[in-house]
Design a protein around this motif. Structure first.
Motif, mmCIF file in Angstrom:
data_model
loop_
_atom_site.group_PDB
_atom_site.id
_atom_site.type_symbol
_atom_site.label_atom_id
_atom_site.label_comp_id
_atom_site.label_asym_id
_atom_site.label_seq_id
_atom_site.Cartn_x
_atom_site.Cartn_y
_atom_site.Cartn_z
ATOM 1 N N ALA A 132 69.859 61.088 -84.683
ATOM 2 C CA ALA A 132 68.592 60.355 -84.578
ATOM 3 C C ALA A 132 67.685 60.607 -85.780
ATOM 4 O O ALA A 132 67.143 59.664 -86.359
ATOM 5 C CB ALA A 132 67.875 60.738 -83.284
ATOM 6 N N ARG A 133 67.510 61.844 -86.165
ATOM 7 C CA ARG A 133 66.615 62.156 -87.291
ATOM 8 C C ARG A 133 67.133 61.541 -88.590
ATOM 9 O O ARG A 133 66.375 60.986 -89.379
ATOM 10 C CB ARG A 133 66.503 63.669 -87.456
ATOM 11 N N PHE A 140 61.136 59.793 -85.597
ATOM 12 C CA PHE A 140 61.763 59.478 -84.311
ATOM 13 C C PHE A 140 61.349 60.494 -83.262
ATOM 14 O O PHE A 140 61.455 61.709 -83.453
ATOM 15 C CB PHE A 140 63.291 59.479 -84.449
ATOM 16 N N ASP A 141 60.868 60.010 -82.124
ATOM 17 C CA ASP A 141 60.408 60.879 -81.044
ATOM 18 C C ASP A 141 61.129 60.475 -79.760
ATOM 19 O O ASP A 141 60.976 59.348 -79.280
ATOM 20 C CB ASP A 141 58.892 60.750 -80.860
#
Length: 450
Positions: A132-133, A140-141
């Motif tokens: 994701a990062r 991104f959270d």
């Protein structure tokens, strides 16, 4: 046509159909039974705003337990999280909408999407998203990507959910019908549990026809169900014809919930909670109020419908095959629309948790022999009628026709000593419950609150 034009056209069709309702609800347009535009409007205006039954607490007894159900056409996961809270989560990954859980039941603390492996815990929080990062960047959270959750309410072990944040509390939505649920479910000291997995089957016919029928149609019994009556399932007249006939009372509420209590002739009937074993009956009677016992005295059946689509029946069939004693059963049935003329039935059979294994098995047998996909009696006759109502509505002339729901409109209802709440009438052959159902339906379709 553009999407907007199609929606506008469908809206006009629905408005025209709603205009065919008479002010007193004595006439119902036949088009509501099979028009796709009506179903689309129902799914938007009713199935996203009402409290819908999604399961029983015993199906998710332990942390991590889950079942999958539908709310209208929206698939959901009903689960108990690790802290014991019941949650209803939309069964669709918040990334690309993939079906998250394909099993009908199980136990897990996490659900992983088969498409890109996004993983959610059973509170609906996103706990993992591969790369994701790297793929989305440092902004991104995971907290921004939870599963959509419905509001949840529980009454007597029955789990309800709604998508509407402004819907009234469940207790207010249930209103007076809660008393009748308490009469059936609230008097067993050990509570109730689901007996086996739910029975699912498809039927022809619009979802509403089954619901209105279960809600209080005593008129069809001697005709549709002539075979079981002649077989003696409801008792028999004396040789001289003086034995009397079954009779009933209908109950309805402003929310569109309905019920019918059927009574046997005095010389045939039985005590409250007829069909229970002696030990179970003693427990139920000890916990019931005097008013509940008065309602159930000599009653052989209590059935009804919680608006919009949860029907129930508690009855003691006098013949179950080869058992010497009649045995009661209690089922709750969801009528889920598949399309305008196809309905998925989901039958959930409940048994008292404190009953013996032998009694529970007899209750299961009594149920499946009379109510369900393979039932020898009752259901086959009903479903044939339900299918034909939708079938006759396919014609051109049918689209402008209305159906007659006026029975009982001219009959006065004098105050009597009925001990139960809600509006009621001692008329077994009545369509008051039908009009209450369609009154609530019409208000919801017009965007009005109950």
């Amino acid at each position: 046509m553009t999407t907007r034009e199609l929606r506008d056209a469908a809206g006009l069709i629905v408005a025209d159909i709603l205009d065919l309702f008479s002010p007193d609800f004595g006439r119902v347009p036949q088009a509501v039974m099979n028009h796709p535009a009506v179903l689309d409007a129902e799914l938007e205006r009713i199935f996203t705003t009402a409290w819908l039954f999604v399961g029983h607490e015993s199906e998710i007894a332990e942390p991590g337990d889950y079942i999958t159900r539908r709310m209208g056409r929206d698939q959901v996961i009903v689960t108990r999280d690790e802290q014991g809270e019941v949650r209803v989560l939309r069964n669709a990954c918040s990334h690309r909408g993939t079906l998250l859980c394909k099993a009908t039941s199980g136990n897990t603390s996490h659900f992983m999407c088969p498409y890109h492996a996004w993983t959610f815990d059973n509170t609906g929080r996103l706990r993992g998203a591969p790369e994701a990062r790297k793929a989305y960047g440092p902004g991104f959270d995971r907290a921004d990507h939870p599963l959509k959750q419905a509001r949840v309410g529980v009454h007597q072990g029955l789990v309800f959910a709604t998508w509407d944040p402004e819907a009234p509390p469940l207790a207010e939505f249930l209103g007076d019908i809660a008393w009748y649920l308490d009469m059936l479910l609230g008097t067993a000291s050990g509570g109730w549990e689901v007996a086996g997995p739910p029975q699912r089957y498809l039927t022809s016919g619009n979802w509403k026809i089954s619901c209105e029928n279960f809600g209080g149609d005593g008129y069809h019994l001697p005709y549709t169900h002539r075979t079981p009556i002649e077989a003696g399932l409801f008792g028999e007249d004396d040789d001289d014809g003086s034995g009397g006939k079954p009779h009933g009372r209908v109950v309805w509420t402003p929310q569109g919930h309905t019920a019918r209590i059927g009574y046997m002739p005095p010389e045939v009937g039985g005590p409250p909670y007829w069909g229970m074993s002696d030990g179970l009956r003693a427990d139920f009677v000890a916990n019931a109020t005097p008013e509940m016992l008065q309602v159930l005295d000599n009653a052989d059946v209590v059935h009804g419908n919680l608006f919009p689509n949860l029907s129930f029946i508690f009855t003691a069939i006098t013949y179950t095959g080869d058992e010497p004693d009649n045995t009661s059963f209690l089922i709750f049935r969801m009528a889920m629309p598949v399309d305008a003329e196809t309905t998925e039935m989901v039958n959930i059979l409940l048994v008292p948790r404190d009953a013996t294994p032998e009694w529970k098995q007899r209750s299961v047998l009594a149920c499946v022999r009379t109510h369900g996909a393979a039932a020898v009696l009752f259901e086959g006759d009903d479903f044939d009628n339900f299918a034909s109502v939708s079938a006759t509505g396919r014609g051109v002339v049918a689209q402008g026709s209305t159906l007659d729901y006026s029975m009982g409109l001219g009959l006065p209802v004098e105050p009597d000593d009925w001990p139960g709440p809600g509006e009621s009438a001692p008329h077994d052959h009545s369509e008051r419950t039908h009009r209450a159902f369609y009154g609530a339906w019409l208000r919801a379709m017009k965007g009005e609150k109950p």
